[in-house]
Scaffold this active site. Structure first.
Site: not given
Lengths: 126, 126
Positions: B62, B67, B82
């Site tokens: 994934s 940010h 995952c």
């Protein structure tokens, strides 16, 4: 004034269209960014063998990601945008139409609550 | 057997270290992927003017994204992994140590509940 830095739609699609082409997921991510009224900075896409495709759009306003598990009929989508000009719900609408899932779960998370801004002395791990 | 496809840690850091170098955020993302015991597929990093830096690591499992909003002393982090071999909490531990925030908010979301798998006839928009 908005009370948070951004809006994050955490989206699970079930039994939607199976995407098996890197070109298609690239086109979807580009259009998803456009629908959010966001600026695309970078794209990362990878196709797995024997199946599954994953992609990430880095935006000036955060990101959109799509990860697929065709064997589970599952697609995980994140639409995380910031700024008043962003329209993440338009991206969600577009993706629903484009991928046509039979079941949808959406959780909207307000990211970066500005009430925390200025509370420098709070303990970590809260 | 796990009951979901993946684990998503939605993390807000406040008053952590300000990162202003693309090289540094690249190193952090690479180590973050290693700590999760995940395979890095691609990296995207962008530096804004006059400030702020944003980056994502596309993983075989994934993604991890970071940010930053230095003007708000805010860093938004997503650790979405995952597979049973993944250790997203180790990545969180590493990022706490590396970025040293004064306030932390973490929401753990189980992505892709497998109870939905096989329920093809549910209505959309639920």
């Amino acid at each position: 004034m908005t009370k948070q830095v951004g809006t994050h739609l955490v989206v699970d699609f079930w039994y939607g269209k199976i995407i098996d082409s890197e070109k298609t997921i690239k086109e979807i991510l580009i259009e998803a960014a456009e629908k959010a009224n966001n600026k695309l900075l970078d794209l990362g896409i990878h196709k797995f063998e024997p199946q599954g495709i994953t992609g990430f759009a880095l935006l000036a306003e955060s990101h959109i990601s799509i990860h697929t598990w065709p064997d589970k009929y599952y697609i995980a989508i994140d639409i995380f945008t910031c700024g008043n000009h962003s329209t993440p719900q338009e991206t969600l609408k577009f993706l629903k139409k484009r991928l046509n899932p039979k079941k949808i779960q959406v959780q909207e998370i307000k990211r970066g609550h500005l009430e925390n801004y200025g509370k420098k002395n709070h303990n970590a791990n809260q």
